[in-house]
Write a protein that holds these residues in place. Structure first.
Motif, PDB file in Angstrom:
ATOM      1  N   ALA A 318      21.728  22.519   6.284  1.00 13.26           N
ATOM      2  CA  ALA A 318      21.866  22.048   7.661  1.00 13.26           C
ATOM      3  C   ALA A 318      23.250  21.439   7.890  1.00 13.26           C
ATOM      4  CB  ALA A 318      20.782  21.022   7.982  1.00 13.26           C
ATOM      5  N   LEU A 319      23.746  20.679   6.918  1.00 12.47           N
ATOM      6  CA  LEU A 319      25.087  20.107   7.039  1.00 12.47           C
ATOM      7  C   LEU A 319      26.145  21.202   7.091  1.00 12.47           C
ATOM      8  CD1 LEU A 319      24.793  17.138   4.506  1.00 12.47           C
ATOM      9  CD2 LEU A 319      24.993  16.950   6.994  1.00 12.47           C
ATOM     10  N   ASP A 320      25.962  22.230   6.285  1.00  8.25           N
ATOM     11  CA  ASP A 320      26.883  23.368   6.302  1.00  8.25           C
ATOM     12  C   ASP A 320      26.855  24.056   7.663  1.00  8.25           C
ATOM     13  OD1 ASP A 320      28.584  25.396   4.739  1.00  8.25           O
ATOM     14  OD2 ASP A 320      26.993  26.662   5.551  1.00  8.25           O
ATOM     15  N   PHE A 321      25.667  24.205   8.231  1.00  8.07           N
ATOM     16  CA  PHE A 321      25.489  24.806   9.545  1.00  8.07           C
ATOM     17  C   PHE A 321      26.246  23.997  10.599  1.00  8.07           C
ATOM     18  CE2 PHE A 321      21.844  26.899  12.223  1.00  8.07           C
ATOM     19  CZ  PHE A 321      22.797  27.524  13.020  1.00  8.07           C
ATOM     20  N   VAL A 322      26.059  22.672  10.571  1.00 10.27           N
ATOM     21  CA  VAL A 322      26.735  21.785  11.531  1.00 10.27           C
ATOM     22  C   VAL A 322      28.246  21.908  11.403  1.00 10.27           C
ATOM     23  CG1 VAL A 322      27.176  19.374  12.137  1.00 10.27           C
ATOM     24  CG2 VAL A 322      24.836  20.135  11.704  1.00 10.27           C
ATOM     25  N   ASP A 323      28.751  21.833  10.171  1.00  8.79           N
ATOM     26  CA  ASP A 323      30.198  21.903   9.955  1.00  8.79           C
ATOM     27  C   ASP A 323      30.775  23.214  10.483  1.00  8.79           C
ATOM     28  OD1 ASP A 323      30.355  19.409   8.819  1.00  8.79           O
ATOM     29  OD2 ASP A 323      30.287  20.128   6.756  1.00  8.79           O
ATOM     30  N   TYR A 324      30.081  24.314  10.213  1.00  9.51           N
ATOM     31  CA  TYR A 324      30.582  25.608  10.661  1.00  9.51           C
ATOM     32  C   TYR A 324      30.621  25.684  12.188  1.00  9.51           C
ATOM     33  CZ  TYR A 324      30.904  30.500  11.867  1.00  9.51           C
ATOM     34  OH  TYR A 324      31.306  31.676  12.446  1.00  9.51           O
ATOM     35  N   VAL A 325      29.519  25.318  12.825  1.00  6.84           N
ATOM     36  CA  VAL A 325      29.447  25.421  14.287  1.00  6.84           C
ATOM     37  C   VAL A 325      30.528  24.569  14.949  1.00  6.84           C
ATOM     38  CG1 VAL A 325      28.049  24.843  16.312  1.00  6.84           C
ATOM     39  CG2 VAL A 325      27.007  26.038  14.372  1.00  6.84           C
ATOM     40  N   TYR A 326      30.691  23.354  14.495  1.00  9.97           N
ATOM     41  CA  TYR A 326      31.659  22.477  15.161  1.00  9.97           C
ATOM     42  C   TYR A 326      33.101  22.850  14.838  1.00  9.97           C
ATOM     43  CZ  TYR A 326      28.092  19.774  17.368  1.00  9.97           C
ATOM     44  OH  TYR A 326      27.048  19.413  18.180  1.00  9.97           O
ATOM     45  N   PHE A 422      -3.768  20.371  -2.588  1.00 10.89           N
ATOM     46  CA  PHE A 422      -2.971  20.559  -1.371  1.00 10.89           C
ATOM     47  C   PHE A 422      -1.894  19.489  -1.276  1.00 10.89           C
ATOM     48  CE2 PHE A 422      -6.947  22.671  -0.437  1.00 10.89           C
ATOM     49  CZ  PHE A 422      -6.529  23.815   0.239  1.00 10.89           C
ATOM     50  N   ASP A 423      -0.733  19.903  -0.813  1.00 10.27           N
ATOM     51  CA  ASP A 423       0.356  18.985  -0.504  1.00 10.27           C
ATOM     52  C   ASP A 423       0.519  18.905   1.005  1.00 10.27           C
ATOM     53  OD1 ASP A 423       1.154  18.059  -2.908  1.00 10.27           O
ATOM     54  OD2 ASP A 423       2.771  19.500  -3.202  1.00 10.27           O
ATOM     55  N   GLN A 424       1.056  17.774   1.428  1.00 11.92           N
ATOM     56  CA  GLN A 424       1.407  17.659   2.844  1.00 11.92           C
ATOM     57  C   GLN A 424       2.899  17.960   2.982  1.00 11.92           C
ATOM     58  OE1 GLN A 424       0.626  13.853   5.136  1.00 11.92           O
ATOM     59  NE2 GLN A 424      -0.984  15.247   5.814  1.00 11.92           N
ATOM     60  N   PRO A 425       3.269  18.893   3.853  1.00 11.37           N
ATOM     61  CA  PRO A 425       4.697  19.202   3.989  1.00 11.37           C
ATOM     62  C   PRO A 425       5.453  18.088   4.709  1.00 11.37           C
ATOM     63  CG  PRO A 425       3.441  20.380   5.643  1.00 11.37           C
ATOM     64  CD  PRO A 425       2.438  19.695   4.754  1.00 11.37           C
ATOM     65  N   ILE A 426       6.740  18.153   4.599  1.00  7.80           N
ATOM     66  CA  ILE A 426       7.637  17.272   5.360  1.00  7.80           C
ATOM     67  C   ILE A 426       8.319  18.129   6.418  1.00  7.80           C
ATOM     68  CG2 ILE A 426       9.773  15.903   5.211  1.00  7.80           C
ATOM     69  CD1 ILE A 426       8.857  15.235   2.298  1.00  7.80           C
ATOM     70  N   ILE A 427       8.536  17.552   7.580  1.00  2.00           N
ATOM     71  CA  ILE A 427       9.236  18.264   8.649  1.00  2.00           C
ATOM     72  C   ILE A 427      10.667  17.746   8.733  1.00  2.00           C
ATOM     73  CG2 ILE A 427       9.362  18.731  11.132  1.00  2.00           C
ATOM     74  CD1 ILE A 427       6.354  18.436  11.265  1.00  2.00           C
ATOM     75  N   ILE A 428      11.620  18.668   8.765  1.00  2.00           N
ATOM     76  CA  ILE A 428      13.010  18.308   9.060  1.00  2.00           C
ATOM     77  C   ILE A 428      13.292  18.729  10.502  1.00  2.00           C
ATOM     78  CG2 ILE A 428      15.437  18.635   8.479  1.00  2.00           C
ATOM     79  CD1 ILE A 428      14.608  19.334   5.642  1.00  2.00           C
ATOM     80  N   HIS A 429      13.478  17.743  11.369  1.00  2.00           N
ATOM     81  CA  HIS A 429      13.899  18.022  12.743  1.00  2.00           C
ATOM     82  C   HIS A 429      15.403  18.272  12.707  1.00  2.00           C
ATOM     83  CE1 HIS A 429      10.204  16.123  14.596  1.00  2.00           C
ATOM     84  NE2 HIS A 429      10.211  15.545  13.394  1.00  2.00           N
ATOM     85  N   ARG A 430      15.852  19.373  13.303  1.00  2.00           N
ATOM     86  CA  ARG A 430      17.267  19.708  13.216  1.00  2.00           C
ATOM     87  C   ARG A 430      17.772  20.308  14.524  1.00  2.00           C
ATOM     88  NH1 ARG A 430      18.855  24.858  13.058  1.00  2.00           N
ATOM     89  NH2 ARG A 430      19.015  24.039  15.145  1.00  2.00           N
ATOM     90  N   ALA A 431      18.839  19.707  15.061  1.00  2.00           N
ATOM     91  CA  ALA A 431      19.506  20.248  16.245  1.00  2.00           C
ATOM     92  C   ALA A 431      21.008  20.241  15.974  1.00  2.00           C
ATOM     93  CB  ALA A 431      19.183  19.435  17.490  1.00  2.00           C
ATOM     94  N   ILE A 432      21.692  21.294  16.397  1.00  4.90           N
ATOM     95  CA  ILE A 432      23.140  21.395  16.184  1.00  4.90           C
ATOM     96  C   ILE A 432      23.872  20.919  17.438  1.00  4.90           C
ATOM     97  CG2 ILE A 432      25.049  22.886  15.512  1.00  4.90           C
ATOM     98  CD1 ILE A 432      22.930  22.660  13.353  1.00  4.90           C
ATOM     99  N   PHE A 433      23.694  21.638  18.553  1.00  2.66           N
ATOM    100  CA  PHE A 433      24.261  21.168  19.823  1.00  2.66           C
ATOM    101  C   PHE A 433      23.517  19.934  20.311  1.00  2.66           C
ATOM    102  CE2 PHE A 433      25.278  25.844  21.069  1.00  2.66           C
ATOM    103  CZ  PHE A 433      26.444  25.798  20.317  1.00  2.66           C
ATOM    104  N   GLY A 434      22.219  19.854  20.023  1.00  5.04           N
ATOM    105  CA  GLY A 434      21.363  18.909  20.725  1.00  5.04           C
ATOM    106  C   GLY A 434      20.991  19.550  22.050  1.00  5.04           C
TER     107      GLY A 434
END
Length: 554
Positions: A318-326, A422-434
């Motif tokens: 996700a950090l790589d995605f943000v860096d590339y877009v910006y 069973f495991d409970q997943p974790i959610i990563i909320h992610r927005a680039i532009f917002g």
């Protein structure tokens, strides 16, 4: 102001971006306008010339109540913030006494420049059912030269205001029949779609699956997610079929429904769901500001369903995605890690593991070039926020990466392990532009309306030297437009010099001039927006040249 205007002061904090605002209630429902600015500034100048000292006083709860007995707004703050058997701090300056933590400058002579810049209405405690307040914004500086620098920067900001440029370039409009919702005009739609197409292409490269979801949901969904109890005042409720419904203000509960639609194995994870759907939030009318604060908007919203062991690698991606877009849009991003707040869900061990994963990802990607905001995480998990700086040196918080332990619990999301546990997943909320709308506004002002070719709604204009070449100009324009480029036509009877000047002011990337000479050769005389050069090119060569620029994000 309190003495001169009879105002009851309420709240007046400094602002992160500089300056301050002050809320107050004036007698008789009086309002403040820019007609009052000169008088208030003169009062302020007089106070500064008198070098009135700031005196810090510690008072008990009872003393504070007696001191501010005339002001219900201050009494409310005292009763909410000060223990009955405790003390609080007030500052005295001349005849004025006010609640404040401080610290302050020694005396008012330290302020050498002061200016009021804006006024607006607000509500006591942000509640439309409570008293309306008058809010004034101001700036102050210890040197007049700093005020002059700020004034020049403000002048540039006003010239590049997205509302001014948006109107001039016919990008968008607003209307009272749908307050807080933007009407994107054809040229604005070109930019909006290019932004979306760009992110969509990146999604395919990065393993995201796009979904389309409804806009209206039963209130039961929002009760289950917790939004109805904590967020319903910011939502748009509806009533039909003898049931309560609401427009969706965010996508995360909806994506939980989709995740829970079938059994999931640990082998399926991570699952990356992206959504460009419209969102609606009931912002106060006084807070609506062009595209930066709207009621209807779209996000490049995504939710990554993963396990604890995936967090570091997914955040790194996700950090790589943000860096590339910006980098494409010409911004550098500074990141901040917000850690566990006092009130939180989940065990300390879960938080420590999650924060450690975020820290490792930040270190791997950015070394020590990031900050920590202790205790500023969301109650459902730690987060990373990105802040970008625009051409006017203003900071904007746009990208965000948030971990969420709460929603998977509320929606009883489960992932099967090989041992039938069973495991409970974790959610990563992610927005680039917002918000697309807010980022659109930032781009307008950052570029001052001077769009790069790949985003531009005015990529080219074909103009005729005279009426004799008008038909040829029309043929050239049609060919370029049908090749997929935003190309317009000017065959008016204006002098060529005026037509070129108008096109330059409108920020066309290229101007293709055609006359009898170009018509004979099947060429155009191409002018470049950013350089003084001109170049004669065949029409097919011009289209090939544009093709080479299409995916050049510079």
């Amino acid at each position: 102001m309190e003495l001169e205007y009879g105002a009851h002061l309420y709240y007046g904090p400094p602002l992160e971006e500089g300056g301050f605002f002050q809320d107050s209630n004036l007698p008789g429902g009086r309002t403040i306008s820019d007609m009052d600015y000169d008088r208030i500034e003169c009062l302020f100048k007089r106070v500064c010339e008198e070098a009135q000292p700031f005196e810090r006083l510690v008072v008990t709860y009872d003393e504070a109540v007696r001191l501010f007995s005339y002001n219900k707004y201050k009494l409310d703050i005292i009763k909410e913030k000060v223990p009955i058997d405790g003390t609080t701090v007030v500052y005295r300056c001349g005849y004025a006494v006010d609640l404040c933590r401080g610290p302050h400058i020694p005396n008012t002579s330290y302020v050498k420049a002061f200016k009021l810049v804006m006024n607006s209405a607000s509500y006591w405690k942000g509640d439309v059912k409570k008293d309306m307040m008058q809010r004034v914004y101001g700036m102050s500086f210890p040197k007049m030269s700093q005020m002059e620098e700020w004034s020049e920067m403000r002048r540039r900001a006003q010239e590049s205001d997205h509302r001014v440029i948006g109107k001039h370039q016919e990008l968008f409009m607003f209307h009272d029949d749908s307050p807080g919702a933007c009407f994107f005009l054809p040229r604005g739609v070109v930019i909006y779609h290019r932004m979306e197409e760009f992110i969509r292409r990146e999604y395919r490269k990065r393993g995201f699956c796009e979904v389309i979801t409804p806009n209206v949901y039963s209130v039961n969904l929002w009760r289950r997610s917790g939004h109805w109890d904590n967020y319903k005042d910011c939502m748009f409720p509806l009533r039909f079929d003898d049931q309560d419904w609401a427009l969706k203000p965010m996508n995360c509960p909806v994506h939980c429904l989709m995740f829970a639609n079938k059994p999931r194995s640990y082998r399926d994870l991570p699952i990356r769901i992206a959504d460009f759907g419209a969102l609606h939030r009931n912002e106060l009318s006084g807070a609506l500001t062009g595209l930066t604060r709207v009621r209807r908007f779209q996000q490049d919203d995504a939710h990554i369903f993963c396990l604890q062991e995936h967090i570091e690698s997914e955040v790194l991606k996700a950090l790589d995605f943000v860096d590339y877009v910006y980098s494409v849009f010409g911004f550098k991003v500074q990141f901040e890690l917000s850690t566990m707040p006092e009130k939180h869900l989940g065990s300390l061990e879960t938080w420590e593991k999650a924060e450690a994963a975020l820290r490792r990802a930040l270190v791997l990607k950015h070394g020590d070039n990031w900050k920590v905001n202790p205790g500023d995480g969301a109650f459902y998990g730690p987060k990373i926020d990105g802040h970008l700086t625009d051409a006017l040196n203003r900071s904007h918080q746009c990208p965000t990466i948030q971990l969420d332990f709460q929603l998977p619990q509320r929606f009883d999301l489960r992932v099967a392990r090989p041992d039938d546990t069973f495991d409970q997943p974790i959610i990563i909320h992610r927005a680039i532009f917002g918000s697309f709308e807010r980022f659109f506004a930032i781009l307008v002002e950052h570029n001052a309306g001077k769009w790069p070719f790949w985003l531009s709604p005015r990529q080219c204009i074909v103009m005729s030297v005279s009426a004799k070449s008008a038909d040829y100009a029309s043929d050239v324009q049609k060919k370029i437009y049908e090749a997929g480029y935003e190309c317009e036509l000017d065959v008016s009877m204006h002098l060529l010099k005026k037509k070129i000047r108008d096109a330059q002011v409108s920020q066309f990337n290229f101007i293709a001039v055609v006359g009898s000479v170009e018509q004979e050769k099947n060429t155009v005389s191409l002018r470049f927006r950013d350089t003084p050069e001109t170049k004669e090119m065949k029409v097919d060569e011009l289209i090939s040249y544009f093709n080479s620029l299409r995916d050049n994000y510079k």
